[in-house]
Design a protein around this motif. Structure first.
Motif, mmCIF file in Angstrom:
data_model
loop_
_atom_site.group_PDB
_atom_site.id
_atom_site.type_symbol
_atom_site.label_atom_id
_atom_site.label_comp_id
_atom_site.label_asym_id
_atom_site.label_seq_id
_atom_site.Cartn_x
_atom_site.Cartn_y
_atom_site.Cartn_z
ATOM 1 N N GLN A 162 -9.153 36.047 -22.525
ATOM 2 C CA GLN A 162 -10.195 36.961 -22.100
ATOM 3 C C GLN A 162 -11.484 36.159 -21.952
ATOM 4 O OE1 GLN A 162 -10.647 40.066 -24.930
ATOM 5 N NE2 GLN A 162 -12.332 41.054 -23.870
ATOM 6 N N THR A 163 -12.281 36.473 -20.934
ATOM 7 C CA THR A 163 -13.552 35.765 -20.760
ATOM 8 C C THR A 163 -14.681 36.592 -21.359
ATOM 9 O OG1 THR A 163 -13.940 36.734 -18.589
ATOM 10 C CG2 THR A 163 -12.829 34.603 -18.646
ATOM 11 N N GLY A 164 -15.668 35.887 -21.844
ATOM 12 C CA GLY A 164 -16.843 36.525 -22.419
ATOM 13 C C GLY A 164 -18.031 35.608 -22.233
ATOM 14 N N PHE A 165 -19.223 36.091 -22.518
ATOM 15 C CA PHE A 165 -20.389 35.238 -22.310
ATOM 16 C C PHE A 165 -20.513 34.225 -23.443
ATOM 17 C CE2 PHE A 165 -23.549 36.861 -25.262
ATOM 18 C CZ PHE A 165 -23.117 38.145 -25.514
ATOM 19 N N CYS A 166 -21.077 33.106 -23.113
ATOM 20 C CA CYS A 166 -21.213 31.977 -24.041
ATOM 21 C C CYS A 166 -22.259 32.320 -25.099
ATOM 22 C CB CYS A 166 -21.633 30.738 -23.259
ATOM 23 S SG CYS A 166 -21.930 29.292 -24.271
ATOM 24 N N LEU A 167 -21.893 32.158 -26.371
ATOM 25 C CA LEU A 167 -22.822 32.456 -27.454
ATOM 26 C C LEU A 167 -23.802 31.337 -27.692
ATOM 27 C CD1 LEU A 167 -20.429 34.145 -30.013
ATOM 28 C CD2 LEU A 167 -22.017 35.233 -28.443
ATOM 29 N N ASN A 168 -23.524 30.151 -27.170
ATOM 30 C CA ASN A 168 -24.437 29.032 -27.344
ATOM 31 C C ASN A 168 -25.686 29.217 -26.471
ATOM 32 O OD1 ASN A 168 -25.166 26.482 -28.405
ATOM 33 N ND2 ASN A 168 -24.512 25.519 -26.517
ATOM 34 N N CYS A 169 -25.506 29.612 -25.207
ATOM 35 C CA CYS A 169 -26.634 29.777 -24.288
ATOM 36 C C CYS A 169 -26.898 31.239 -23.955
ATOM 37 C CB CYS A 169 -26.383 28.990 -23.015
ATOM 38 S SG CYS A 169 -24.993 29.593 -22.037
ATOM 39 N N LEU A 217 -23.480 22.625 -22.742
ATOM 40 C CA LEU A 217 -22.303 21.785 -22.918
ATOM 41 C C LEU A 217 -21.049 22.584 -23.239
ATOM 42 C CD1 LEU A 217 -23.915 18.899 -24.982
ATOM 43 C CD2 LEU A 217 -23.449 18.972 -22.529
ATOM 44 N N VAL A 218 -21.197 23.760 -23.820
ATOM 45 C CA VAL A 218 -20.044 24.563 -24.208
ATOM 46 C C VAL A 218 -19.387 25.215 -22.989
ATOM 47 C CG1 VAL A 218 -19.284 26.521 -25.603
ATOM 48 C CG2 VAL A 218 -21.028 24.972 -26.482
ATOM 49 N N CYS A 219 -20.183 25.860 -22.138
ATOM 50 C CA CYS A 219 -19.632 26.584 -20.982
ATOM 51 C C CYS A 219 -19.772 25.808 -19.680
ATOM 52 C CB CYS A 219 -20.300 27.941 -20.847
ATOM 53 S SG CYS A 219 -22.062 27.853 -20.471
ATOM 54 N N LYS A 220 -20.382 24.633 -19.734
ATOM 55 C CA LYS A 220 -20.582 23.764 -18.568
ATOM 56 C C LYS A 220 -21.387 24.443 -17.463
ATOM 57 C CE LYS A 220 -16.473 21.123 -19.664
ATOM 58 N NZ LYS A 220 -16.379 21.701 -20.983
ATOM 59 N N GLY A 221 -22.351 25.275 -17.858
ATOM 60 C CA GLY A 221 -23.278 25.887 -16.913
ATOM 61 C C GLY A 221 -22.817 27.180 -16.285
ATOM 62 N N THR A 222 -21.633 27.680 -16.634
ATOM 63 C CA THR A 222 -21.150 28.916 -16.019
ATOM 64 C C THR A 222 -21.628 30.164 -16.754
ATOM 65 O OG1 THR A 222 -19.110 28.914 -17.307
ATOM 66 C CG2 THR A 222 -19.057 27.792 -15.182
ATOM 67 N N GLY A 223 -21.889 30.033 -18.057
ATOM 68 C CA GLY A 223 -22.312 31.184 -18.849
ATOM 69 C C GLY A 223 -21.152 31.977 -19.421
ATOM 70 N N GLU A 224 -19.904 31.566 -19.117
ATOM 71 C CA GLU A 224 -18.727 32.269 -19.618
ATOM 72 C C GLU A 224 -17.778 31.295 -20.298
ATOM 73 O OE1 GLU A 224 -16.871 34.236 -16.349
ATOM 74 O OE2 GLU A 224 -18.257 35.908 -16.414
ATOM 75 N N VAL A 225 -17.081 31.776 -21.318
ATOM 76 C CA VAL A 225 -16.064 30.987 -21.999
ATOM 77 C C VAL A 225 -14.807 31.831 -22.143
ATOM 78 C CG1 VAL A 225 -17.617 29.473 -23.279
ATOM 79 C CG2 VAL A 225 -16.993 31.663 -24.236
ATOM 80 N N SER A 226 -13.656 31.190 -22.234
ATOM 81 C CA SER A 226 -12.385 31.887 -22.416
ATOM 82 C C SER A 226 -11.999 31.875 -23.880
ATOM 83 C CB SER A 226 -11.285 31.211 -21.597
ATOM 84 O OG SER A 226 -11.557 31.321 -20.231
ATOM 85 N N ARG A 227 -11.483 32.996 -24.341
ATOM 86 C CA ARG A 227 -11.026 33.127 -25.717
ATOM 87 C C ARG A 227 -9.584 33.617 -25.705
ATOM 88 N NH1 ARG A 227 -13.792 31.132 -29.845
ATOM 89 N NH2 ARG A 227 -12.654 32.641 -31.058
ATOM 90 N N THR A 228 -8.788 33.149 -26.644
ATOM 91 C CA THR A 228 -7.408 33.591 -26.772
ATOM 92 C C THR A 228 -7.378 34.957 -27.458
ATOM 93 O OG1 THR A 228 -6.699 31.304 -26.965
ATOM 94 C CG2 THR A 228 -5.153 32.956 -27.694
#
Length: 54
Positions: free
Chosen positions: A39-46, A15-26
């Motif tokens: 900056q993009t990084g890998f999702c810590l939830n999954c 649910l956090v990254c919507k299946g992409t495995g990456e999230v954006s951080r400021t």
């Protein structure tokens, strides 16, 4: 008589990254924490898999 194989269910998307495995951080710099971009990084939830944790 041959048995039909039922297809395995697909794992639910994270649910956090919507299946992409990456999230954006400021990205912030300096003492006043001025925002300079994202900056993009890998999702810590999954952990970057894109699948919802069990």
């Amino acid at each position: 008589m041959a048995r039909k194989k039922t297809p395995e269910p697909k794992p639910a998307e994270c649910l956090v990254c919507k299946g992409t495995g990456e999230v954006s951080r400021t990205v912030q710099v300096g003492r006043k924490h001025r925002t300079v971009g994202q900056q993009t990084g890998f999702c810590l939830n999954c952990l970057g898999s894109g699948e919802a944790p069990e």
